[in-house]
Design a protein around this motif. Structure first.
Motif, PDB file in Angstrom:
ATOM      1  N   GLU A   1      36.525  35.200  54.959  1.00  0.00           N
ATOM      2  CA  GLU A   1      37.159  35.646  53.717  1.00  0.00           C
ATOM      3  C   GLU A   1      36.154  36.314  52.795  1.00  0.00           C
ATOM      4  O   GLU A   1      36.509  37.206  52.015  1.00  0.00           O
ATOM      5  CB  GLU A   1      37.807  34.469  53.002  1.00  0.00           C
ATOM      6  CG  GLU A   1      39.037  33.911  53.693  1.00  0.00           C
ATOM      7  CD  GLU A   1      39.639  32.744  52.930  1.00  0.00           C
ATOM      8  OE1 GLU A   1      40.816  32.848  52.534  1.00  0.00           O
ATOM      9  OE2 GLU A   1      38.940  31.725  52.733  1.00  0.00           O
ATOM     10  N   LEU A   2      34.923  35.905  52.866  1.00  0.00           N
ATOM     11  CA  LEU A   2      33.881  36.434  51.993  1.00  0.00           C
ATOM     12  C   LEU A   2      33.164  37.642  52.592  1.00  0.00           C
ATOM     13  O   LEU A   2      32.552  38.429  51.857  1.00  0.00           O
ATOM     14  CB  LEU A   2      32.844  35.345  51.689  1.00  0.00           C
ATOM     15  CG  LEU A   2      33.361  34.057  51.034  1.00  0.00           C
ATOM     16  CD1 LEU A   2      32.226  33.059  50.912  1.00  0.00           C
ATOM     17  CD2 LEU A   2      33.973  34.353  49.669  1.00  0.00           C
ATOM     18  N   ALA A   3      33.262  37.809  53.909  1.00  0.00           N
ATOM     19  CA  ALA A   3      32.435  38.784  54.619  1.00  0.00           C
ATOM     20  C   ALA A   3      32.615  40.213  54.132  1.00  0.00           C
ATOM     21  O   ALA A   3      31.643  40.969  54.010  1.00  0.00           O
ATOM     22  CB  ALA A   3      32.719  38.704  56.120  1.00  0.00           C
ATOM     23  N   GLY A   4      33.856  40.628  53.867  1.00  0.00           N
ATOM     24  CA  GLY A   4      34.106  42.007  53.469  1.00  0.00           C
ATOM     25  C   GLY A   4      34.126  42.231  51.978  1.00  0.00           C
ATOM     26  O   GLY A   4      34.426  43.337  51.519  1.00  0.00           O
ATOM     27  N   GLY A   5      33.812  41.198  51.197  1.00  0.00           N
ATOM     28  CA  GLY A   5      33.875  41.312  49.747  1.00  0.00           C
ATOM     29  C   GLY A   5      35.242  40.905  49.223  1.00  0.00           C
ATOM     30  O   GLY A   5      36.223  40.788  49.977  1.00  0.00           O
ATOM     31  N   LEU A   6      35.312  40.690  47.925  1.00  0.00           N
ATOM     32  CA  LEU A   6      36.536  40.208  47.287  1.00  0.00           C
ATOM     33  C   LEU A   6      37.146  41.303  46.423  1.00  0.00           C
ATOM     34  O   LEU A   6      36.455  42.203  45.946  1.00  0.00           O
ATOM     35  CB  LEU A   6      36.229  38.980  46.426  1.00  0.00           C
ATOM     36  CG  LEU A   6      35.519  37.815  47.123  1.00  0.00           C
ATOM     37  CD1 LEU A   6      35.251  36.683  46.146  1.00  0.00           C
ATOM     38  CD2 LEU A   6      36.322  37.330  48.322  1.00  0.00           C
ATOM     39  N   GLY A   7      38.442  41.206  46.227  1.00  0.00           N
ATOM     40  CA  GLY A   7      39.152  42.129  45.355  1.00  0.00           C
ATOM     41  C   GLY A   7      40.081  41.378  44.429  1.00  0.00           C
ATOM     42  O   GLY A   7      40.565  40.295  44.762  1.00  0.00           O
ATOM     43  N   ALA A   8      40.313  41.938  43.246  1.00  0.00           N
ATOM     44  CA  ALA A   8      41.193  41.277  42.286  1.00  0.00           C
ATOM     45  C   ALA A   8      41.768  42.287  41.318  1.00  0.00           C
ATOM     46  O   ALA A   8      41.216  43.376  41.117  1.00  0.00           O
ATOM     47  CB  ALA A   8      40.437  40.188  41.520  1.00  0.00           C
ATOM     48  N   VAL A   9      42.892  41.892  40.720  1.00  0.00           N
ATOM     49  CA  VAL A   9      43.484  42.630  39.601  1.00  0.00           C
ATOM     50  C   VAL A   9      43.420  41.708  38.398  1.00  0.00           C
ATOM     51  O   VAL A   9      43.700  40.512  38.506  1.00  0.00           O
ATOM     52  CB  VAL A   9      44.945  43.028  39.891  1.00  0.00           C
ATOM     53  CG1 VAL A   9      45.590  43.648  38.667  1.00  0.00           C
ATOM     54  CG2 VAL A   9      45.000  43.980  41.075  1.00  0.00           C
TER      55      VAL A   9
ATOM     56  N   VAL B   1      41.776  37.980  45.855  1.00  0.00           N
ATOM     57  CA  VAL B   1      41.773  36.702  45.142  1.00  0.00           C
ATOM     58  C   VAL B   1      42.742  36.847  43.975  1.00  0.00           C
ATOM     59  O   VAL B   1      42.425  37.451  42.950  1.00  0.00           O
ATOM     60  CB  VAL B   1      40.372  36.322  44.643  1.00  0.00           C
ATOM     61  CG1 VAL B   1      40.410  34.949  43.962  1.00  0.00           C
ATOM     62  CG2 VAL B   1      39.374  36.314  45.797  1.00  0.00           C
ATOM     63  N   HIS B   2      43.935  36.320  44.171  1.00  0.00           N
ATOM     64  CA  HIS B   2      44.983  36.479  43.159  1.00  0.00           C
ATOM     65  C   HIS B   2      44.599  35.736  41.886  1.00  0.00           C
ATOM     66  O   HIS B   2      44.061  34.625  41.949  1.00  0.00           O
ATOM     67  CB  HIS B   2      46.310  35.939  43.705  1.00  0.00           C
ATOM     68  CG  HIS B   2      47.509  36.485  42.996  1.00  0.00           C
ATOM     69  ND1 HIS B   2      47.884  36.052  41.745  1.00  0.00           N
ATOM     70  CD2 HIS B   2      48.417  37.432  43.354  1.00  0.00           C
ATOM     71  CE1 HIS B   2      48.967  36.698  41.368  1.00  0.00           C
ATOM     72  NE2 HIS B   2      49.305  37.550  42.323  1.00  0.00           N
ATOM     73  N   PRO B   3      44.859  36.326  40.724  1.00  0.00           N
ATOM     74  CA  PRO B   3      44.450  35.662  39.480  1.00  0.00           C
ATOM     75  C   PRO B   3      45.186  34.362  39.176  1.00  0.00           C
ATOM     76  O   PRO B   3      44.677  33.539  38.418  1.00  0.00           O
ATOM     77  CB  PRO B   3      44.740  36.710  38.400  1.00  0.00           C
ATOM     78  CG  PRO B   3      45.747  37.631  39.015  1.00  0.00           C
ATOM     79  CD  PRO B   3      45.437  37.657  40.478  1.00  0.00           C
ATOM     80  N   TYR B   4      46.368  34.167  39.778  1.00  0.00           N
ATOM     81  CA  TYR B   4      47.098  32.935  39.483  1.00  0.00           C
ATOM     82  C   TYR B   4      47.942  32.413  40.637  1.00  0.00           C
ATOM     83  O   TYR B   4      48.149  31.210  40.758  1.00  0.00           O
ATOM     84  CB  TYR B   4      47.977  33.109  38.241  1.00  0.00           C
ATOM     85  CG  TYR B   4      48.897  34.323  38.274  1.00  0.00           C
ATOM     86  CD1 TYR B   4      50.141  34.284  38.871  1.00  0.00           C
ATOM     87  CD2 TYR B   4      48.512  35.517  37.670  1.00  0.00           C
ATOM     88  CE1 TYR B   4      50.974  35.385  38.893  1.00  0.00           C
ATOM     89  CE2 TYR B   4      49.333  36.634  37.673  1.00  0.00           C
ATOM     90  CZ  TYR B   4      50.568  36.561  38.281  1.00  0.00           C
ATOM     91  OH  TYR B   4      51.384  37.670  38.286  1.00  0.00           O
TER      92      TYR B   4
END
Length: 315
Positions: free
Chosen positions: A66-74, A142-145
């Motif tokens: 899950e961490l390997a490709g980096g994280l994304g968020a809004v 990574v969903h904010p909520y």
């Protein structure tokens, strides 16, 4: 609801880095209501809001892939700050899409913490852009909520309140997408089911009330509020049912009421809270919730990330 054991596990996992925040007695509100009103000072948490709790718990429970490709968020801002900080603790890159009208204070703060920040459209357009980036770059969202790991981390706020305020009969919690109130609701239902939990939303972004009326999460066509941190256009598939089960009532407050609450917090409570953090105080000042007849009241002050320019209209 999330099991109590899951919240307690989250609390143990982040305790070495994120200590409990204080409860502060609001003398003015206490005198006005004739009972003790406590403010849960989440604006004193790392990055200035409650958000690092869920973000750090997510990162520390993530699988390597899950961490390997980096994280994304809004994010409208506080999740961006919290996730940028938590990802930085693990040395993981993070890309965040924020609405074009996002707080410049939060945008700059997220970049200083190492995040790549992309400004794009409104909150709905920002989500569309992030979904494309997830597909193009292989990011893990990574969903904010609307993620049980995030909710469990935010639920540590509830565990702390229940320990710090044994005589509390009511908690007022701001509601955006519902992650914080779902976590607090899970804690309260397990440990003090008689306690009354109230959610408070801005009138221009009452996405949880809209979901309650529709019987399921349903996207708002427009979000318009000074409380940008609560500007989620739709609540979560996880947060909605937990909120529906654990929250006694929802209240809405308009921008004018939020401004009066910010003025109270600044000049009476001596706290520089952001607009979204002030909605619980606004609900008390406007008598928008039917409190239990006795007992202490706790209001969650969710964050204090605001520039001087953003603060000036409320002075």
């Amino acid at each position: 609801m999330l099991p109590l054991e899951r919240l307690q596990s989250a609390q143990r996992l982040i305790a070495d880095t994120l200590p409990p925040t204080p409860l502060l007695l609001d003398h003015g509100l206490s005198d006005r209501l004739g009972r003790r009103v406590w403010l849960k000072g989440e604006l004193f948490q790392r990055t200035g809001s409650f958000k690092p709790r869920g973000a750090l718990h997510w990162v520390r429970t993530a699988k390597r892939e899950e961490l390997a490709g980096g994280l994304g968020a809004v994010s409208a801002g506080n999740h961006a700050l919290g996730l940028a900080w938590a990802a930085g603790q693990a040395g993981v890159p993070v890309t965040i899409v924020m609405p074009e009208n996002a707080s410049r204070f939060k945008v700059e703060g997220s970049r200083e913490l190492g995040a790549e920040v992309i400004l794009y459209g409104d909150i709905n357009a920002a989500w569309e852009r992030m979904h494309k980036l997830v597909a193009e770059r292989g990011l893990t969202l990574v969903h904010p909520y609307d993620d049980e790991r995030i909710i469990a981390g935010q639920g540590t706020v509830g565990l702390e309140i229940l320990e710090q305020a044994p005589e509390a009969t009511a908690i007022l919690c701001p509601v955006g997408g519902g992650g914080l109130i779902a976590g607090i609701g899970s804690a309260a239902a397990a440990l003090r089911p008689e306690l009354a939990l109230f959610g408070v939303e801005p009138c221009g972004a009452a996405s949880m009330a809209h979901a309650w009326a529709q019987g399921a999460p349903s996207r708002l066509g427009k979000v318009e509020t000074c409380a940008k941190s609560l500007g989620a256009a739709i609540v979560g598939e996880h947060t909605y049912p937990i909120c529906r089960e654990t929250v006694r009532a929802l209240a809405q407050v308009d921008d004018a009421a939020i401004g009066r609450a910010l003025h109270h917090l600044l000049y009476q409570a001596k706290l520089m809270a952001e607009p979204g953090a002030a909605v619980g105080v606004a609900a008390l000042l406007e008598e928008a919730v039917a409190l239990p007849p006795e007992g202490d009241v706790v209001v969650v002050i969710t964050g204090g990330n605001m520039s001087r320019e953003e603060l000036e209209p409320f002075l």
